[in-house]
Design a protein around this motif. Structure first.
Motif, PDB file in Angstrom:
ATOM      1  N   PRO A   1       0.815  -1.221   0.000  1.00 54.42           N
ATOM      2  CA  PRO A   1       0.000   0.000   0.000  1.00 54.42           C
ATOM      3  C   PRO A   1       0.846   1.269   0.000  1.00 54.42           C
ATOM      4  O   PRO A   1       0.465   2.270  -0.620  1.00 54.42           O
ATOM      5  CB  PRO A   1      -0.845  -0.126   1.272  1.00 54.42           C
ATOM      6  N   GLU A   2       1.992   1.248   0.664  1.00 50.68           N
ATOM      7  CA  GLU A   2       2.852   2.430   0.711  1.00 50.68           C
ATOM      8  C   GLU A   2       3.372   2.782  -0.679  1.00 50.68           C
ATOM      9  O   GLU A   2       3.377   3.955  -1.082  1.00 50.68           O
ATOM     10  CB  GLU A   2       4.030   2.189   1.661  1.00 50.68           C
ATOM     11  N   VAL A   3       3.789   1.764  -1.414  1.00 52.24           N
ATOM     12  CA  VAL A   3       4.301   2.001  -2.768  1.00 52.24           C
ATOM     13  C   VAL A   3       3.170   2.451  -3.689  1.00 52.24           C
ATOM     14  O   VAL A   3       3.333   3.368  -4.501  1.00 52.24           O
ATOM     15  CB  VAL A   3       4.988   0.733  -3.310  1.00 52.24           C
ATOM     16  N   LEU A   4       2.013   1.824  -3.556  1.00 52.13           N
ATOM     17  CA  LEU A   4       0.876   2.222  -4.384  1.00 52.13           C
ATOM     18  C   LEU A   4       0.522   3.684  -4.154  1.00 52.13           C
ATOM     19  O   LEU A   4       0.323   4.446  -5.111  1.00 52.13           O
ATOM     20  CB  LEU A   4      -0.332   1.327  -4.080  1.00 52.13           C
TER      21      LEU A   4
ATOM     22  N   LEU B   1      -4.550  -2.548   0.018  1.00 53.34           N
ATOM     23  CA  LEU B   1      -4.556  -1.850  -1.268  1.00 53.34           C
ATOM     24  C   LEU B   1      -5.892  -1.139  -1.488  1.00 53.34           C
ATOM     25  O   LEU B   1      -5.932  -0.013  -2.005  1.00 53.34           O
ATOM     26  CB  LEU B   1      -4.294  -2.851  -2.398  1.00 53.34           C
ATOM     27  N   ALA B   2      -6.978  -1.786  -1.092  1.00 52.03           N
ATOM     28  CA  ALA B   2      -8.304  -1.181  -1.246  1.00 52.03           C
ATOM     29  C   ALA B   2      -8.407   0.113  -0.445  1.00 52.03           C
ATOM     30  O   ALA B   2      -9.014   1.099  -0.898  1.00 52.03           O
ATOM     31  CB  ALA B   2      -9.383  -2.167  -0.814  1.00 52.03           C
ATOM     32  N   ALA B   3      -7.809   0.138   0.732  1.00 51.64           N
ATOM     33  CA  ALA B   3      -7.859   1.347   1.564  1.00 51.64           C
ATOM     34  C   ALA B   3      -7.195   2.528   0.853  1.00 51.64           C
ATOM     35  O   ALA B   3      -7.666   3.668   0.946  1.00 51.64           O
ATOM     36  CB  ALA B   3      -7.179   1.076   2.909  1.00 51.64           C
ATOM     37  N   VAL B   4      -6.110   2.258   0.124  1.00 53.02           N
ATOM     38  CA  VAL B   4      -5.448   3.317  -0.644  1.00 53.02           C
ATOM     39  C   VAL B   4      -6.346   3.783  -1.782  1.00 53.02           C
ATOM     40  O   VAL B   4      -6.531   4.987  -2.005  1.00 53.02           O
ATOM     41  CB  VAL B   4      -4.095   2.817  -1.196  1.00 53.02           C
ATOM     42  N   LEU B   5      -6.916   2.845  -2.507  1.00 51.64           N
ATOM     43  CA  LEU B   5      -7.717   3.185  -3.685  1.00 51.64           C
ATOM     44  C   LEU B   5      -8.962   3.991  -3.321  1.00 51.64           C
ATOM     45  O   LEU B   5      -9.434   4.801  -4.126  1.00 51.64           O
ATOM     46  CB  LEU B   5      -8.100   1.917  -4.438  1.00 51.64           C
ATOM     47  N   ARG B   6      -9.499   3.785  -2.144  1.00 49.59           N
ATOM     48  CA  ARG B   6     -10.682   4.556  -1.733  1.00 49.59           C
ATOM     49  C   ARG B   6     -10.370   6.055  -1.646  1.00 49.59           C
ATOM     50  O   ARG B   6     -11.264   6.876  -1.763  1.00 49.59           O
ATOM     51  CB  ARG B   6     -11.198   4.041  -0.394  1.00 49.59           C
ATOM     52  N   ARG B   7      -9.100   6.386  -1.477  1.00 52.06           N
ATOM     53  CA  ARG B   7      -8.698   7.799  -1.411  1.00 52.06           C
ATOM     54  C   ARG B   7      -8.468   8.393  -2.797  1.00 52.06           C
ATOM     55  O   ARG B   7      -8.214   9.592  -2.923  1.00 52.06           O
ATOM     56  CB  ARG B   7      -7.423   7.936  -0.563  1.00 52.06           C
ATOM     57  N   HIS B   8      -8.566   7.552  -3.836  1.00 56.56           N
ATOM     58  CA  HIS B   8      -8.272   8.013  -5.200  1.00 56.56           C
ATOM     59  C   HIS B   8      -9.367   7.491  -6.147  1.00 56.56           C
ATOM     60  O   HIS B   8      -9.178   6.528  -6.885  1.00 56.56           O
ATOM     61  CB  HIS B   8      -6.899   7.512  -5.642  1.00 56.56           C
ATOM     62  N   PRO B   9     -10.520   8.145  -6.141  1.00 58.72           N
ATOM     63  CA  PRO B   9     -11.679   7.623  -6.878  1.00 58.72           C
ATOM     64  C   PRO B   9     -11.515   7.606  -8.389  1.00 58.72           C
ATOM     65  O   PRO B   9     -12.320   6.977  -9.080  1.00 58.72           O
ATOM     66  CB  PRO B   9     -12.810   8.574  -6.460  1.00 58.72           C
TER      67      PRO B   9
ATOM     68  N   GLU C   1     -17.853  -1.125  -8.739  1.00 62.08           N
ATOM     69  CA  GLU C   1     -18.132  -0.237  -9.869  1.00 62.08           C
ATOM     70  C   GLU C   1     -16.876   0.406 -10.434  1.00 62.08           C
ATOM     71  O   GLU C   1     -16.945   1.155 -11.402  1.00 62.08           O
ATOM     72  CB  GLU C   1     -19.145   0.831  -9.460  1.00 62.08           C
ATOM     73  N   ARG C   2     -15.738   0.111  -9.837  1.00 62.44           N
ATOM     74  CA  ARG C   2     -14.456   0.607 -10.364  1.00 62.44           C
ATOM     75  C   ARG C   2     -13.553  -0.541 -10.789  1.00 62.44           C
ATOM     76  O   ARG C   2     -12.367  -0.336 -11.058  1.00 62.44           O
ATOM     77  CB  ARG C   2     -13.749   1.435  -9.286  1.00 62.44           C
ATOM     78  N   THR C   3     -14.104  -1.753 -10.861  1.00 56.72           N
ATOM     79  CA  THR C   3     -13.281  -2.941 -11.117  1.00 56.72           C
ATOM     80  C   THR C   3     -13.734  -3.662 -12.372  1.00 56.72           C
ATOM     81  O   THR C   3     -14.936  -3.891 -12.573  1.00 56.72           O
ATOM     82  CB  THR C   3     -13.350  -3.914  -9.923  1.00 56.72           C
ATOM     83  N   LEU C   4     -12.759  -4.028 -13.202  1.00 55.31           N
ATOM     84  CA  LEU C   4     -13.002  -4.905 -14.339  1.00 55.31           C
ATOM     85  C   LEU C   4     -12.354  -6.249 -14.045  1.00 55.31           C
ATOM     86  O   LEU C   4     -11.130  -6.331 -13.827  1.00 55.31           O
ATOM     87  CB  LEU C   4     -12.402  -4.319 -15.623  1.00 55.31           C
ATOM     88  N   LEU C   5     -13.150  -7.306 -14.011  1.00 58.32           N
ATOM     89  CA  LEU C   5     -12.631  -8.663 -13.844  1.00 58.32           C
ATOM     90  C   LEU C   5     -12.321  -9.241 -15.219  1.00 58.32           C
ATOM     91  O   LEU C   5     -13.163  -9.210 -16.114  1.00 58.32           O
ATOM     92  CB  LEU C   5     -13.654  -9.548 -13.133  1.00 58.32           C
ATOM     93  N   VAL C   6     -11.116  -9.764 -15.389  1.00 59.28           N
ATOM     94  CA  VAL C   6     -10.698 -10.374 -16.654  1.00 59.28           C
ATOM     95  C   VAL C   6     -10.404 -11.845 -16.395  1.00 59.28           C
ATOM     96  O   VAL C   6      -9.602 -12.188 -15.518  1.00 59.28           O
ATOM     97  CB  VAL C   6      -9.453  -9.682 -17.229  1.00 59.28           C
TER      98      VAL C   6
END
Length: 420
Positions: free
Chosen positions: A157-160, A192-200, A232-237
């Protein structure tokens, strides 16, 4: 008379897949009569299960040989939706699903539909080589983030947090990983999810082609079970190629927000139209079958092979392999061998030259780690029989044993000079 063809900047930004190039070279040498073991391609050595092949034959008999809808047949998209509901506890409508000519086209469609010049995509390295090139060919900028053996080949998460900018549009996550075999834990995904919540503004492209090939005590946690609010921000491949040994059928899919899937269908309508009818019928049969024993049998074989290769490689001085937790690859650290000398006196100056030596000395074809964005490593595929892997690793051990360290070479030279 010659014609000068002016190539676009777009095509000059990318290259032929290094996996394909390494495989082609191994095949060419084998055709010349060389005894070659190719560990280059990530392709199951199992045949497609017979019931799936019979479903394809039945589709042909029913006359299912016509064009298909751009986003895939209704039958296949319903089968994919049912798979997510029953296996992953996720609800998708058929309109939120697109079937394509393999997972690679799904990724291409998504990035073509969302990137403009200068937009950034975070790609942890080691990566599947197509990721950064598909970003480049769609005018984006891949932001390569090295995550080596010391980090378990996993993004922290720090690097992300440190690499996200206002231009970041996607984060690529791949678990189980190719080429590393790494599997993210529930806690690691949550961080990682906690970081992404700060960057919509950041979307998540989750490559789960190896979803069913895991060797952990329990099935890995799913990203959207850990972070359902990011659906709603995720694409599963995903696709049928690895799970059901159906690489040649060329059927993959994406599941995500309907607006994104609709845009991806627009791109696909102009690139290829819908996938082939017979492959879709076979893929639907694979997903709908009540008998999934092939998946479990294959996973057991891949796990056994991973153990075999890990034990053999870690017994070779100069090589280190973090035991893979999934997929069917071994990403081997070889830094201790850089600078060693071949019997002919040539220096092994890079992992690429080490890969060349393995091929020349013992006929083992691997792929250099630089092709996956991280050095000094080499990747070998474990998707072949136990016997072939035992032979290949024995050959690798012999090739490495023939090398001399700089220190031993210097000592030998000094001894020779003293004796003279």
């Amino acid at each position: 008379m010659t014609t000068n063809i002016s190539l676009s900047r777009r095509v000059q930004r990318v290259r032929l897949s290094p996996n394909a190039a390494a495989s082609a070279r191994a095949s060419a040498l084998a055709a010349q009569g060389r005894d070659i073991i190719s560990l280059t391609t990530g392709e199951p050595d199992f045949d497609t299960p017979e019931p799936i092949k019979q479903a394809a034959i039945a589709a042909l008999a029913r006359g299912e040989t016509k064009y298909t809808p751009t986003a895939g047949t209704a039958q296949l998209r319903r089968a994919i939706a049912a798979k997510y509901r029953h296996e992953n506890g996720l609800e998708y409508t058929p309109q939120q699903i697109i079937a394509s000519n393999g997972g690679k086209q799904v990724i291409y469609n998504a990035l073509a539909a969302t990137l403009d010049a200068g937009d950034e995509v975070i790609v942890p390295a080691p990566y599947w080589p197509s990721f950064p090139d598909i970003v480049r060919v769609n005018d984006g900028t891949p932001v390569i983030v090295p995550v080596g053996q010391e980090q378990g080949f996993k993004l922290t998460p720090e690097v992300l947090e440190a690499v996200i900018t206002q231009r970041t549009r996607w984060l690529v996550l791949n678990t189980p990983g190719n080429p590393s075999g790494a599997v993210y834990s529930q806690a690691e995904l949550a961080a990682l999810a906690a970081v992404l919540r700060r960057h919509p503004q950041v979307l998540v492209l989750l490559d789960e082609l190896y979803e069913h090939i895991w060797f952990t005590p329990e099935a890995p946690a799913h990203w959207l079970a850990v972070a359902p609010d990011l659906k709603e921000r995720t694409l599963l491949v995903n696709g049928v190629s690895k799970t059901y040994a159906m690489t040649g059928w060329r059927i993959g899919w994406g599941a995500g927000p309907q607006e994104l899937i609709t845009a991806m269908a627009v791109i696909q309508s102009q690139a290829s139209s819908g996938p082939n009818s017979v492959g879709q019928a076979a893929a639907a049969a694979a997903l709908e079958s009540a008998d999934q024993s092939f998946v479990r049998t294959a996973r057991s074989a891949y796990a056994r092979r991973a153990r075999l290769v890990t034990e053999a490689i870690n017994a070779v001085p100069g090589l280190r392999l973090l035991p893979p937790e999934g997929s069917f690859f071994a990403f081997v650290h070889c830094g201790a061998l850089i600078g060693h000398l071949r019997p002919d006196g040539r220096v092994i100056a890079s992992e690429g030259e080490l890969v060349e030596w393995l091929l020349e000395a013992e006929g083992v074809a691997a792929v250099d780690g630089a092709s996956y964005g991280l050095s000094p490593y080499l990747r070998i595929s474990t998707a072949t029989s136990d016997e072939v892997l035992a032979d290949a690793t024995a050959r690798i051990a012999r090739a490495i044993a023939a090398l001399r360290s700089p220190a031993s070479a210097s000592a030998a030279l000094a001894e020779t000079e003293t004796a003279g």
